[in-house]
Design a protein around this motif. Structure first.
Motif, PDB file in Angstrom:
ATOM      1  N   LEU A  57      -7.492   1.941   2.825  1.00 31.37           N
ATOM      2  CA  LEU A  57      -6.500   1.644   1.869  1.00 31.37           C
ATOM      3  C   LEU A  57      -6.872   0.195   1.693  1.00 31.37           C
ATOM      4  O   LEU A  57      -6.754  -0.262   0.588  1.00 31.37           O
ATOM      5  CB  LEU A  57      -4.852   1.858   2.151  1.00 31.37           C
ATOM      6  N   SER A  75      -5.392  -4.923   1.625  1.00 32.16           N
ATOM      7  CA  SER A  75      -3.707  -4.821   1.514  1.00 32.16           C
ATOM      8  C   SER A  75      -2.927  -4.534   2.942  1.00 32.16           C
ATOM      9  O   SER A  75      -1.851  -5.068   3.542  1.00 32.16           O
ATOM     10  CB  SER A  75      -3.306  -4.120   0.204  1.00 32.16           C
ATOM     11  N   GLU A  76      -3.630  -3.278   3.630  1.00 31.20           N
ATOM     12  CA  GLU A  76      -2.636  -2.907   4.257  1.00 31.20           C
ATOM     13  C   GLU A  76      -3.466  -3.479   5.636  1.00 31.20           C
ATOM     14  O   GLU A  76      -1.674  -4.147   6.299  1.00 31.20           O
ATOM     15  CB  GLU A  76      -2.999  -1.875   4.795  1.00 31.20           C
ATOM     16  N   TYR A 122       2.354  -0.422   5.378  1.00 27.48           N
ATOM     17  CA  TYR A 122       1.771  -0.739   3.736  1.00 27.48           C
ATOM     18  C   TYR A 122       2.965  -1.172   3.581  1.00 27.48           C
ATOM     19  O   TYR A 122       3.602  -1.167   2.540  1.00 27.48           O
ATOM     20  CB  TYR A 122       0.859   0.506   3.421  1.00 27.48           C
ATOM     21  N   THR A 146       5.435  -4.027   2.096  1.00 27.20           N
ATOM     22  CA  THR A 146       5.500  -5.580   1.816  1.00 27.20           C
ATOM     23  C   THR A 146       6.490  -6.236   2.326  1.00 27.20           C
ATOM     24  O   THR A 146       7.652  -5.797   2.622  1.00 27.20           O
ATOM     25  CB  THR A 146       5.248  -5.911   0.316  1.00 27.20           C
ATOM     26  N   LEU A 182      -1.727   9.152  -0.144  1.00 31.66           N
ATOM     27  CA  LEU A 182      -3.122   8.899   0.332  1.00 31.66           C
ATOM     28  C   LEU A 182      -3.618   8.573   1.854  1.00 31.66           C
ATOM     29  O   LEU A 182      -4.361   9.245   2.046  1.00 31.66           O
ATOM     30  CB  LEU A 182      -3.439   7.656  -1.053  1.00 31.66           C
ATOM     31  N   GLY A 183      -2.792   7.471   1.815  1.00 35.97           N
ATOM     32  CA  GLY A 183      -2.716   7.197   3.153  1.00 35.97           C
ATOM     33  C   GLY A 183      -2.855   8.264   4.354  1.00 35.97           C
ATOM     34  O   GLY A 183      -3.245   8.438   5.628  1.00 35.97           O
ATOM     35  N   THR A 233       0.399   6.257  -2.792  1.00 32.40           N
ATOM     36  CA  THR A 233      -0.252   5.015  -0.947  1.00 32.40           C
ATOM     37  C   THR A 233       0.187   5.777  -0.326  1.00 32.40           C
ATOM     38  O   THR A 233      -0.397   5.602   0.747  1.00 32.40           O
ATOM     39  CB  THR A 233       0.240   3.628  -1.392  1.00 32.40           C
ATOM     40  N   GLY A 272       7.423   4.458  -0.788  1.00 35.92           N
ATOM     41  CA  GLY A 272       7.337   3.673  -2.011  1.00 35.92           C
ATOM     42  C   GLY A 272       8.702   2.777  -2.320  1.00 35.92           C
ATOM     43  O   GLY A 272       8.714   2.601  -3.659  1.00 35.92           O
ATOM     44  N   ALA A 326       5.050   1.871   2.534  1.00 34.03           N
ATOM     45  CA  ALA A 326       4.640   0.950   1.185  1.00 34.03           C
ATOM     46  C   ALA A 326       5.318   1.229   0.390  1.00 34.03           C
ATOM     47  O   ALA A 326       6.021   0.778  -0.932  1.00 34.03           O
ATOM     48  CB  ALA A 326       3.848   2.227   0.484  1.00 34.03           C
ATOM     49  N   ASP A 377       8.289  -2.515  -1.459  1.00 36.40           N
ATOM     50  CA  ASP A 377       8.300  -3.688  -1.698  1.00 36.40           C
ATOM     51  C   ASP A 377       9.671  -4.155  -1.153  1.00 36.40           C
ATOM     52  O   ASP A 377      10.424  -4.134  -1.836  1.00 36.40           O
ATOM     53  CB  ASP A 377       7.208  -3.847  -3.153  1.00 36.40           C
TER      54      ASP A 377
END
Length: 727
Positions: A586, A589-590, A524, A526, A579-580, A576, A484, A504, A506
């Protein structure tokens, strides 16, 4: 006449000779008067000595030079024994005055028998000693103003002033933050008040019973009696509920009684009540007591270290294990001071010079074994303000900097191994060559635009951290957890992210050229732009969602943060990932993230193996379809492709080493920060470049960073080169 006066002597009782009694009163009065003057002198002496103790002396714990005597006495001993000495002298003078009062009252009663009216006019009263105390009891008739002055002087010097001096000693020493000595001050104050209640009441009463004396005092002099109770009660309440060391049990109790939160308030957040900042009214731990006295040290803009006396490796100041919570030390020079085990929670050190300081655990091994910072006596600066402070080359191993402000601070070469920096703000800070190993807790930290070139963040916990636009060239993030985290526009050129955890995260706009993401977890995540990934090692990337055990580990990590606000912020960043782990879809986006990494991998594989793009695309699609991991070295669907391109691997190794050598030897990195990070990466088992050529480049005289690399690092590279040649 009142009921304390005798109209006539009881029959059979020996009559009192007022002339002989007068002589006894005068003799005793002369002696007690001298004792009273000595007592006043002692109080004045202590007041002068205490008033001369500045916050600088309290910080440095310097000896107190006693006025006139010019003898130095250790600071804590002075503040421990000064109240005791004062109480003993006070008890002695009050006892002497009680015995004198008994004689003076007896003389007054015997003279009243000889006076025709209630007016005190007997000539013998004029022969009394001039000591105001006996004059107030048995002196001749005077005006109400003069009589009030005599009684007021007795009350002021024998009741009010001593307890006020005791309270002043307590308040003056309060910024030192020694709870034990502060309790000694409170005990001395209560002992003095108890002495006045049990002995001092007989200063104006002839009764022999304590209860009777208190009862008659309240009836005969209600105003004075109530004023005395109010003053003594207020002083005691102030000592116990206001003049408290921040964070001690009484301080927490007073805040609870006032309905204030038990959590420490930040510096400067006090509420002003009637023009004064009082802790249990204003709710601030750093406010002044009644707007005058500080509860915490204030030593700003001072040079406490004489540079000519500085010896390398020797502490300039000994501040070990000192309680400096909420102190204001802005722009103060403390460089090379020993602050091992010190507490600086909530302190303000804006722009302070803390170069080469020791602000670490007293027993680092105990921290490694037990993870108990208190037991290991670790230094702490939680929520401290270190904005623009100079901490370069300091040893902060194991320190707790949770929620601290370190914006634009200089932390070049600092040792922060095993430290706690959860929620810390290091915006635009300099951390080149910093040691952040040992699983440094940096969850939710703000490292935006920070300079981390060559920093060692191996195993660091950076979940939910903000590394936007951070400079991470040559940094080591091996085994680091960045779930994250935001790495938008970060420069990771030449960095080592071997087995880093990036779910997750970025990486939009980030540069990963010549970086190693071998076996990194990028579910996940980016992806960065394809044009910034040249020579990146993307072997065996993991793309699977988090397992149940990993989710549980993240939850346990969140609970260990210990700061509610930071935990909430990190939990939002990890939403994220959490939740994953439930297995829920998801959305697109995934898939978009997976496609982006697939495109980057195709480009990387095409570059490395020099095969047609269509062949690589087919192999990469097969890898994605199989799930589990992406690979550029033939571990999934690229077996045939890798085999076809094997002859070009040597050229890739050479190009990677040349790229890293050029990066490390740029003039802008002449301080050796990037070169140190590159050398550290080359020493790792997962390095995919040519160690020998890189070693030759780093030690070459033409490399500006050659003189800045630690000799041990170059020796390690040489040993690895020799080992490879021996095989």
């Amino acid at each position: 006449m009142n009921d304390t006066q005798r109209a006539v002597a009881d029959e059979g009782e020996a009559p009192v000779n007022p002339y002989s009694l007068l002589e006894a009163v005068n003799d005793s009065s002369d002696t007690v008067h001298t004792g009273w003057l000595i007592f006043i002198a002692i109080m004045s002496y202590l007041l002068v000595a205490v008033a001369g103790v500045t916050h600088k002396e309290l910080l440095l714990s310097r000896d107190i030079p006693l006025p006139v005597l010019q003898v130095g006495i250790e600071l804590t001993r002075f503040f421990l024994f000064a109240p005791i000495v004062l109480v003993l002298f006070h008890m002695g003078i009050v006892t002497q005055l009680v015995m004198l009062a008994r004689k003076a009252l007896e003389l007054d009663q015997s003279l009243q028998i000889l006076e025709a009216t209630d007016r005190r006019t007997h000539p013998l009263r004029l022969e009394l000693h001039n000591f105001f105390f006996v004059q107030a009891i048995a002196g001749p008739e005077r005006s109400r103003v003069v009589n009030g002055l005599l009684h007021g002087l007795s009350w002021l010097t024998l009741v009010a002033l001593p307890v006020v001096v005791l309270l002043y000693i307590q308040v003056s020493f309060l910024p030192y933050h020694d709870v034990a000595i502060t309790w000694a001050h409170r005990v001395a104050l209560i002992a003095d008040i108890a002495m006045l209640a049990m002995i001092g009441v007989f200063l104006t009463r002839p009764e022999q019973s304590l209860g009777a004396a208190l009862w008659r005092s309240g009836l005969d002099h209600p105003l004075t009696f109530m004023l005395t109770i109010c003053v003594l009660g207020a002083v005691a309440a102030f000592s116990f509920l206001v003049a408290t060391v921040p964070g001690e049990r009484l301080d927490r109790l007073s805040r609870q009684l006032a309905g204030q939160p038990d959590q420490v308030a930040p510096l400067g957040a006090g509420t002003v009540a009637y023009g004064f900042v009082v802790p249990f009214l204003g709710g601030s731990v750093d406010g002044r007591l009644l707007g005058i006295f500080e509860r915490n040290l204030v030593v700003t803009d001072l040079d406490l270290v004489n540079d000519k006396d500085v010896t390398p490796g020797e502490p300039t100041l000994n501040l070990r294990r000192r309680d400096l919570r909420y102190a204001r030390l802005d722009r103060t020079d403390l460089h090379q001071a020993d602050l091992t085990g010190a507490s600086l929670d909530g302190a303000s050190l804006v722009g302070a010079d803390l170069r080469n300081v020791l602000l670490r655990c007293a027993d680092l091994n105990r921290l490694l074994l037990s993870e108990d910072r208190v037991a290991a006596t670790c230094a702490s600066a939680a929520r401290a303000n270190l904005t623009r402070a100079r901490l370069n080359d300091s040893d902060l191993a194991g320190i707790d900097l949770t929620g601290a402000r370190l914006e634009e601070a200089d932390l070049t070469g600092v040792n922060l191994a095993h430290a706690a920096l959860a929620g810390a703000n290091l915006y635009n800070a300099r951390l080149e060559r910093a040691d952040l190993t040992g699983g440094v807790a940096m969850q939710g930290a703000n490292l935006a635009t920070a300079a981390l070139q060559g920093a060692d963040l191996t195993g660091a916990k950076l979940d939910g951290a903000d590394l936007t636009s951070a400079g991470l060239q040559g940094a080591s993030l091996e085994f680091a957890s960045l779930a994250g985290a935001s790495l938008r526009d970060a420069d990771l050129e030449g960095a080592n992210l071997h087995q880093a955890r990036l779910p997750a995260a970025d990486l939009d706009g980030a540069v990963i050229a010549a970086a190693s993401l071998r076996e990194a977890w990028i579910w996940y995540t980016t992806p960065p732009a394809r044009g910034r990934t040249g020579l990146a090692d993307l072997a065996a990337l993991r793309t699977s969602p988090p397992a149940k055990a990993e989710i549980e580990a993240l939850e346990a990590m969140l609970r260990r943060i210990g700061d509610t606000a930071v935990e909430r912020r990190v939990r939002e960043a990890l939403a994220t990932v959490l939740l994953g782990g439930t297995g829920k879809a998801l959305g697109p986006s995934e898939e978009a993230a997976a496609r982006g990494w697939a495109d980057i991998l195709r480009t990387s594989t095409q570059e490395a193996l020099e095969v047609p793009t269509s062949t690589v695309a087919g192999a990469t699609s097969a890898s994605l379809a199989g799930g589990g991991s992406l690979s550029s070295d033939g571990r999934t669907g690229l077996d045939q492709t890798a085999a076809a391109g094997a002859p070009s691997q040597g050229d890739r190794r050479a190009r990677l080493s040349r790229h890293l050598g050029l990066l490390a030897c740029k003039v802008r990195w002449a301080d050796g920060s990037v070169a140190t990070g590159v050398a550290r990466r080359a020493l790792g088992q997962s390095f995919a470049g040519d160690v020998a050529s890189l070693y030759e480049r780093l030690k070459a005289p033409s490399c500006p960073a050659a003189r800045s690399i630690a000799p041990a690092m170059l020796q390690g590279l040489a040993a690895k080169v020799d080992g490879a040649a021996g095989r």
